[in-house]
Enzyme design. Structure first.
Site, PDB file in Angstrom:
ATOM      1  CG  HIS A  71      -1.998   0.950   1.256  1.00 27.69           C
ATOM      2  ND1 HIS A  71      -3.179   0.730   1.923  1.00 27.69           N
ATOM      3  CD2 HIS A  71      -2.128   2.184   0.715  1.00 27.69           C
ATOM      4  CE1 HIS A  71      -3.979   1.764   1.785  1.00 27.69           C
ATOM      5  NE2 HIS A  71      -3.354   2.681   1.054  1.00 27.69           N
ATOM      6  CG  HIS A 103      -0.815   6.811  -1.775  1.00 23.52           C
ATOM      7  ND1 HIS A 103      -1.980   6.726  -2.497  1.00 23.52           N
ATOM      8  CD2 HIS A 103      -1.108   6.309  -0.550  1.00 23.52           C
ATOM      9  CE1 HIS A 103      -2.938   6.216  -1.751  1.00 23.52           C
ATOM     10  NE2 HIS A 103      -2.432   5.948  -0.547  1.00 23.52           N
ATOM     11  CG  ASP A 142      -5.976   4.870  -1.688  1.00 19.62           C
ATOM     12  OD1 ASP A 142      -5.348   3.987  -1.088  1.00 19.62           O
ATOM     13  OD2 ASP A 142      -5.914   6.059  -1.384  1.00 19.62           O
ATOM     14  CG  HIS A 147     -10.927   3.905   2.551  1.00 21.24           C
ATOM     15  ND1 HIS A 147      -9.670   4.214   3.012  1.00 21.24           N
ATOM     16  CD2 HIS A 147     -11.788   4.714   3.209  1.00 21.24           C
ATOM     17  CE1 HIS A 147      -9.762   5.192   3.905  1.00 21.24           C
ATOM     18  NE2 HIS A 147     -11.036   5.512   4.044  1.00 21.24           N
ATOM     19  CG  ASN A 166      -9.369   8.226   5.548  1.00 16.29           C
ATOM     20  OD1 ASN A 166      -9.710   7.250   6.202  1.00 16.29           O
ATOM     21  ND2 ASN A 166     -10.104   8.689   4.551  1.00 16.29           N
ATOM     22  CG  ASP A 223      -2.167   4.802   3.499  1.00 11.57           C
ATOM     23  OD1 ASP A 223      -2.041   5.154   2.317  1.00 11.57           O
ATOM     24  OD2 ASP A 223      -3.160   5.096   4.198  1.00 11.57           O
TER      25      ASP A 223
END
Ligand code: DOR
Length: 436
Positions: A58, A60, A152, A179, A278, A305
């Site tokens: 996970h 980005h 996501d 999510h 989040n 994340d």
């Protein structure tokens, strides 16, 4: 040859001092006191750990579309510095990764940079809009071989669409990760709902908002025999649901982030937006439940994340700042410092949560071990005694939004090898193969 390191290989339950001989892209021999051979370069690993290259489910990387935050070159450099050899970037790019063309572009750009293998995540729905399923079959059949789907940070709220996504993915045994956030329960929410949100007067985000959606998705996956992955689990109640589902044979896997294992909601009292994320950081009881769940295997993997944001966006008043934190360069050290060093998690299990176990959630392309003859030489060498103070500005990410800035952590990758090539050597990241 990597000489005299503590070789920790969860695939074989191996944890012992050994030498690892490499030949080109592969491991050829593992054992104590291997004889030097002419032409062997010897890298002294005495006192260091030799682990399979880390695997992140996970991440980005923000490319295409949001290169002011990160791109595949800077994100790959951060990954190599953190000991990763494979990462899975999320689909919330621009354009969204909902077609084979975007997935192939991301995968190819990762290959060109050459610092980490990039295994894209495909969107569940077109444009992450939650209305129509993306061409999951086309993504799976593409050169990027996408076998993991997620919208996501946007939940698939429509139960019928979620059911169809699980059903469609099950045809090729792919995984769907939703999510987990009930949007009605979190309207305007700014932080975890509880004592701290009452004290600070900020609208709260109840733990049930995560749990109702996990419960729904577990029921759907159970009914279909489909594979569900629960991203960034943040509450004790979610852990209980996943534990029960696993006991009943539901095909579910789960991940936890280093920040949810480390931070609790008292940090929000600083109003520093670096702590806004989040799902939100929760209570100390939740942190302890997550740690226990990682230790007993209810939670399979640690995933970062890693969410870079440019400082002009992130450094705003709390309620305007976007959610997200950096993670790639600090993840292993946070888990070693919080869990391994105090004796709450055996090193072998911690390593499994970063390697073998995430590599078992989806096909990560030959990563996650074993450290054995004929396996690809995807490895990280870690100094377990390194004490270092995190400096957000000194990280390789283009962004600086680490919640660990100023914290002193134990352990740090020294060398990372991707198919036998040093992507990190003596703490220095290699140049990209093809610069941007
Ligand atoms: O904090 C987060 N940031 N959570 C998400 O789910 C999305 C991510 C992002 O893209 O910045």
């Amino acid at each position: 040859m990597l000489k005299g390191g503590r070789v920790v290989d969860p695939t074989r339950g191996h944890d012992d001092v050994a030498d690892v001989r490499l030949d080109g892209e592969r491991i050829v021999e593992v054992g104590p006191d291997l004889a030097d051979q002419a032409g062997d370069e010897v890298v002294d690993c005495a006192g260091l750990w030799v682990l399979p290259g880390l695997v992140d489910l996970h991440t980005h990387l923000r490319e295409p579309g949001f290169e002011d935050a990160e791109d595949i070159a800077t994100g790959s450099a951060a990954a190599a510095a953190g000991g990763y050899t494979a990462v899975a970037p999320m689909a919330n790019t621009l354009p969204v990764c909902d077609t084979a063309a975007v997935a192939e572009l991301v995968e190819r750009r990762g290959r060109d940079v050459g610092l980490v293998d990039v295994r894209p995540v495909g969107a569940i729905t077109v444009g992450l809009a939650g209305q129509r399923l993306a061409e999951m079959g086309e993504l799976y059949d593409s050169h990027a071989r996408v076998d993991f789907f997620s919208d996501d940070g946007i939940p698939v709220t429509d139960t019928l669409i979620m059911r169809r996504a699980l059903q469609y993915a099950a045809r090729f045994d792919a995984v769907v990760a939703n999510h987990s956030q009930d949007m009605d329960l979190t309207e305007d929410a700014q932080m975890n709902e509880g004592r701290m949100s009452a004290v600070l007067g900020l609208p709260g985000w109840p733990h049930e908002a995560e749990e109702v959606m996990i419960a729904r998705d577990l029921l759907l996956a159970a009914g279909l025999g489909a594979r569900l992955h629960v991203p960034h689990v943040s509450t004790a109640g979610s852990v209980e649901l996943i534990r029960l589902a696993k006991q009943r044979g539901v095909r579910v896997t789960a991940e936890v982030t280093p920040h949810h294992l480390h931070l609790d909601d008292t940090v929000v009292a600083t109003y520093d937006p670096v702590y806004k994320v989040n799902p939100p950081v929760r209570t100390r009881d939740d942190v302890l439940a997550l740690r226990a769940a990682l230790a007993d295997g209810t939670i399979d993997a640690v995933a970062t994340d890693h969410a870079p944001h440019p400082h002009e966006q992130k450094d705003q008043e709390w309620d305007h700042a976007p959610c997200g934190m950096l993670g790639l360069e600090t993840a292993l050290a946070v888990v070693v410092t919080d869990l391994v060093e105090p004796g709450d998690l055996p090193l072998l299990d911690a390593v499994a949560a970063f390697t073998t176990r995430p590599a078992g959630v989806r096909d990560m392309g030959g990563h996650g071990g074993p450290i054995a003859p004929d396996a690809p030489a995807n490895l990280v060498v870690v100094d377990p005694d390194a004490r270092w103070t995190v400096d957000g500005r000194a990280l390789h990410s283009r962004a600086h939004n680490t919640p660990f800035h100023g914290e002193t952590l134990t352990s740090r990758p020294v060398h990372t090898l991707l198919r036998g090539r040093f992507t990190l050597r003596d703490g220095v990241v290699a140049d990209p193969k093809v610069p941007a």
